[in-house]
Each structure stands twice: as structure tokens, then as C-alpha cells.
Design an enzyme around this catalytic site. Structure first.
Site, PDB file in Angstrom:
ATOM      1  N   SER A 128       4.835  10.332  -7.668  1.00 40.42           N
ATOM      2  CA  SER A 128       5.288   9.887  -6.344  1.00 40.42           C
ATOM      3  C   SER A 128       6.818   9.909  -6.282  1.00 40.42           C
ATOM      4  O   SER A 128       7.492   9.670  -7.294  1.00 40.42           O
ATOM      5  CB  SER A 128       4.812   8.459  -6.115  1.00 40.42           C
ATOM      6  OG  SER A 128       5.482   7.884  -5.024  1.00 40.42           O
ATOM      7  N   TYR A 153       4.189  -0.440  -7.895  1.00 38.65           N
ATOM      8  CA  TYR A 153       3.565   0.875  -7.690  1.00 38.65           C
ATOM      9  C   TYR A 153       4.428   1.985  -8.304  1.00 38.65           C
ATOM     10  O   TYR A 153       3.946   2.805  -9.096  1.00 38.65           O
ATOM     11  CB  TYR A 153       3.338   1.130  -6.195  1.00 38.65           C
ATOM     12  CG  TYR A 153       2.986   2.565  -5.887  1.00 38.65           C
ATOM     13  CD1 TYR A 153       1.778   3.102  -6.317  1.00 38.65           C
ATOM     14  CD2 TYR A 153       3.859   3.393  -5.183  1.00 38.65           C
ATOM     15  CE1 TYR A 153       1.458   4.434  -6.061  1.00 38.65           C
ATOM     16  CE2 TYR A 153       3.551   4.716  -4.917  1.00 38.65           C
ATOM     17  CZ  TYR A 153       2.346   5.234  -5.360  1.00 38.65           C
ATOM     18  OH  TYR A 153       2.041   6.547  -5.105  1.00 38.65           O
TER      19      TYR A 153
HETATM   20  C1  LIG Z   1       3.034  -0.133   6.536  1.00 36.52           C
HETATM   21  C2  LIG Z   1       4.388  -0.200   7.191  1.00 36.52           C
HETATM   22  C3  LIG Z   1       5.478   0.437   6.656  1.00 36.52           C
HETATM   23  N1  LIG Z   1       6.686   0.363   7.254  1.00 36.52           N
HETATM   24  C4  LIG Z   1       7.843   1.063   6.669  1.00 36.52           C
HETATM   25  C5  LIG Z   1       8.024   0.843   5.201  1.00 36.52           C
HETATM   26  C6  LIG Z   1       8.692   2.143   4.782  1.00 36.52           C
HETATM   27  O1  LIG Z   1      10.078   2.032   5.039  1.00 36.52           O
HETATM   28  C7  LIG Z   1       8.100   3.193   5.718  1.00 36.52           C
HETATM   29  C8  LIG Z   1       6.968   4.003   5.152  1.00 36.52           C
HETATM   30  O2  LIG Z   1       5.990   3.123   4.646  1.00 36.52           O
HETATM   31  P1  LIG Z   1       4.556   3.643   4.140  1.00 36.52           P
HETATM   32  O3  LIG Z   1       3.791   2.462   3.682  1.00 36.52           O
HETATM   33  O4  LIG Z   1       3.936   4.505   5.164  1.00 36.52           O
HETATM   34  O5  LIG Z   1       4.922   4.605   2.940  1.00 36.52           O
HETATM   35  P2  LIG Z   1       5.793   4.365   1.609  1.00 36.52           P
HETATM   36  O6  LIG Z   1       5.978   2.925   1.355  1.00 36.52           O
HETATM   37  O7  LIG Z   1       6.992   5.208   1.695  1.00 36.52           O
HETATM   38  O8  LIG Z   1       4.795   4.915   0.462  1.00 36.52           O
HETATM   39  C9  LIG Z   1       3.983   6.066   0.646  1.00 36.52           C
HETATM   40  O9  LIG Z   1       4.666   7.208   0.216  1.00 36.52           O
HETATM   41  C10 LIG Z   1       4.955   7.273  -1.176  1.00 36.52           C
HETATM   42  C11 LIG Z   1       5.628   8.570  -1.478  1.00 36.52           C
HETATM   43  C12 LIG Z   1       3.753   7.036  -2.016  1.00 36.52           C
HETATM   44  O10 LIG Z   1       3.651   7.518  -3.128  1.00 36.52           O
HETATM   45  C13 LIG Z   1       2.786   6.025  -1.573  1.00 36.52           C
HETATM   46  O11 LIG Z   1       1.503   6.279  -2.101  1.00 36.52           O
HETATM   47  C14 LIG Z   1       2.662   5.915  -0.106  1.00 36.52           C
HETATM   48  O12 LIG Z   1       2.048   4.658   0.165  1.00 36.52           O
HETATM   49  O13 LIG Z   1       7.628   2.450   6.853  1.00 36.52           O
HETATM   50  C15 LIG Z   1       6.890  -0.321   8.433  1.00 36.52           C
HETATM   51  O14 LIG Z   1       7.993  -0.373   8.994  1.00 36.52           O
HETATM   52  N2  LIG Z   1       5.810  -0.968   8.971  1.00 36.52           N
HETATM   53  C16 LIG Z   1       4.569  -0.937   8.406  1.00 36.52           C
HETATM   54  O15 LIG Z   1       3.623  -1.550   8.942  1.00 36.52           O
END
Ligand SMILES: Cc1cn([C@H]2C[C@H](O)[C@@H](COP(=O)(O)OP(=O)(O)O[C@H]3O[C@H](C)C(=O)[C@H](O)[C@H]3O)O2)c(=O)[nH]c1=O
Length: 318
Positions: A128, A153
Site C-alpha cells: 500500500s 494498517y
Molecule cells: C472514510 C473517510 C475518509 N476521509 C478522508 C480520509 C483520507 O484523507 C481520504 C481517503 O480516505 P479513504 O479511507 O478512502 O482511503 P485511505 O485512508 O487513503 O486508504 C485507502 O487507500 C490506501 C492506499 C490503502 O491501502 C487502504 O487500503 C485504503 O483504505 O478521505 C474523509 O474525509 N471522510 C471519510 O468518511
């Protein structure tokens, strides 16, 4: 001879299975434990298109069960592995780190042990972009020191990478670690921001946005990610390597919301919430190594990919 796909009923795994059916004549063994991290009915839907395919064997099982994995490698004569199965949510990993350690570290070890006792030609780990952690310079480059992972993670994915690299060095298992960046497309996991935001725009409810919208993600279409994995199954020079597979064109989360507004033809309502310490401020892939080793280049533009995603979402949610 067969390719083992772990997490085969998941978002990426189910796409990879279908694409491999078209692009290769390999036997495919897809394993998934259909756990309840999100509604398992979605995973049952994901595998429906391949359920009657004679070249696909779908196994409901747990890759953390090392005895079962050793039997599986022998019984199905596994010679290539794409290890996509994982606990994958960044924020839940802060609350339940043990589950992440078990699935992502012990689970990877279980598969590596099976691979070590069976002649495999390639073992690909889906790592990741989170392994880069905070403080890594952008664009993220494989050959400079990593930052400290910001979430359990990310730490478990880095631990899994290290196990793969050690098993290559110590036991000669032909491992490679691919680092996908913010994968999206039809069948996207329901816990991810894009799904939550799309649902909110669709239903006219507020989008829970962490931070002020300036956080950036290198959204990459699932078809591009799958091509990266498929190339890495046979390409020379990838064993023992860590390789980014991304888009190399990060967008702000506020831009993602604008794209959703355009595709749904509706204005979003935003509920601004504090930034979370476990979230990276930016992900941004340097793709030179992927281009050189895999001939990789992302094809799907974000504008097209989001429109396709919204069309799928509307079909799915009615
Ligand atoms: C769930 C959620 C998230 N966010 C924000 C948090 C992050 O700044 C961004 C993207 O979050 P998301 O959970 O979609 O993805 P990442 O935290 O970047 O992680 C994902 O991308 C990587 C590469 C992996 O490897 C993970 O498996 C995958 O879960 O949106 C919000 O603003 N509101 C929300 O409700």
C-alpha cells in the site's frame, strides 16, 4: 499449475479474477473468508460473474490457516500468487490493531511458508502507498527511505513487505511488493471515502470531510492496478523489488467532491470534521520504476473513472 488470488471476492480481487480469465488461460484459485468487515453479501455479488467459470475454483477459507494453505498449494499446484487479501481500512486499524496484525502480518507469513515449501514462480504482495508514512518526500519514490507509517494498517503492510523481502533473500521465494495508490472503480469497498461521499451526494446528506478538503490522494482506476499486477506476474527484474502502482496525478478531496457533484448533477453538503492523525496529507506515486520494470502506465483519467463509478453506483443503489 494455477494462480492463487487471495481476497478473491474483494474489490480488487474480483476484478483481477475476471481480467485474468480474459487475458490468460491459467487456472485461477480464488480464496476469501467472506468476513464481515463489510457486508459479505457484497462479496457474494462480486464473485457471481465468475461462479460458473470452469477455470475458477472459489474457496471459502482463511489464508491465516497455515496448515490449510500448505494443503491448498499442493492440491491446486499453485505456481503464482497474488496476495490481495488483507484488513485494509486505515482508521479502523487504530481501533483494532490486533486484527490487522493477524490478517496482514501472520496471514502473509502463513502464505510465505506455504510458498517456501512449494515451487512458486512468483509471489506478489499487494502492499500500500500508506507504507510511505508521514514525512516521505513527494512524489513517493521506492528507493528513498520511508517515513514512519501513520497507522497500524500502514505498519502491518510494511511488516508484510519486509517478510516478503526476507523470504526472498533467505529462502529464494520469488516475491515482489506492489504498492497500489487509492484504488477506485465499480465494486469499491463501502468503507472508503469515495463510496461514503457518493452515497451522501446521492441521498442529499452531508459528506463527512476530514480536514479542509486539501488532503490529496493519487486515485488510480482498478483496471490500471490489475494490469500492474498482471505484468508483475511474468516481468523480469521485479523479484525482490518494491514497486509503486498509482496514477501520479493526485487530486484534492475537494476536487473529488466537485467531480461527484458533476457526475450526479447535484450540489454536495459538506460536514467539515477534524483531520485524523492516522491519515497522510498526500499520496503521490513516482512511476519510473513501474514504467521501467512493468511497462506500466495508468490509462484511465480521473474524470472518466469517476463518471463510470457514479454510473455503476446509480445502477447498484437505484
Ligand atoms: C472514510 C473517510 C475518509 N476521509 C478522508 C480520509 C483520507 O484523507 C481520504 C481517503 O480516505 P479513504 O479511507 O478512502 O482511503 P485511505 O485512508 O487513503 O486508504 C485507502 O487507500 C490506501 C492506499 C490503502 O491501502 C487502504 O487500503 C485504503 O483504505 O478521505 C474523509 O474525509 N471522510 C471519510 O468518511
Amino acid at each position: 499449475m494455477a494462480i492463487l488470488i487471495t481476497g478473491g471476492a474483494g474489490f480488487i480481487g474480483s476484478h483481477l479474477t475476471q481480467i485474468l480469465l480474459k487475458q490468460s488461460d491459467a487456472q485461477l484459485v480464488s480464496i476469501d473468508n467472506f468476513n464481515d468487515y463489510y457486508d459479505p453479501a457484497l462479496k457474494r455479488e462480486n464473485v457471481k460473474p465468475v461462479a460458473d467459470e470452469p477455470r475458477v475454483t472459489l474457496i471459502e477459507g482463511d489464508f491465516c490457516d497455515s496448515a490449510a494453505m500448505k494443503r491448498l498449494f499442493d492440491e491446486h499446484d499453485i505456481d503464482q500468487v497474488v496476495h490481495l487479501g488483507a484488513m485494509a481500512g486505515v482508521r479502523i486499524s487504530v481501533q483494532k490493531p490486533e486484527m490487522y496484525q493477524h490478517a496482514n502480518v501472520a496471514g502473509t507469513l502463513s502464505l510465505l511458508e506455504a510458498a517456501r515449501h512449494h515451487p512458486v514462480k512468483r509471489f506478489l504482495l499487494a502492499s500500500s502507498s500508506t507504507v510511505y508514512g508521514k514525512g516521505a518526500g513527494v512524489p513517493f519514490c521506492e528507493d528513498v527511505p520511508l517515513g514512519i507509517p501513520a497507522s497500524p494498517y500502514g505498519a502491518t503492510k510494511r511488516a508484510a513487505e519486509l517478510l516478503c523481502l526476507t523470504y526472498h533473500q533467505l529462502h529464494g521465494v520469488p516475491t515482489a511488493c506492489l504498492r497500489p495508490f487509492s484504488v477506485y472503480g465499480p465494486r469499491l469497498r463501502p468503507d472508503l471515502a469515495l463510496t461514503i461521499f457518493a452515497k451522501a451526494v446521492h441521498e442529499g446528506t452531508p459528506i463527512p470531510l476530514f480536514g479542509d478538503g486539501s488532503i490529496r490522494r493519487d486515485f488510480t482506476h482498478v483496471s490500471d492496478i490489475c494490469q500492474g499486477f498482471i505484468s508483475a506476474l511474468t516481468a523480469d527484474g521485479v523479484v525482490g523489488q518494491e514497486i509503486n502502482i498509482g496514477h501520479s496525478d493526485p487530486i484534492e478531496m475537494r476536487r473529488l467532491i466537485e467531480l461527484l457533484e458533476k457526475s450526479f448533477g447535484k450540489k454536495a453538503v459538506i460536514d467539515y470534521q477534524p483531520e485524523r492523525p492516522e491519515d497522510l496529507p498526500i499520496t503521490y506515486a513516482n512511476l519510473e520504476k513501474a514504467e521501467q520494470l512493468l511497462g506500466y502506465g495508468p490509462k484511465v483519467l480521473i474524470e472518466e473513472g469517476i463518471q463510470e463509478y457514479v454510473d455503476w453506483f446509480r445502477d447498484w443503489h437505484g
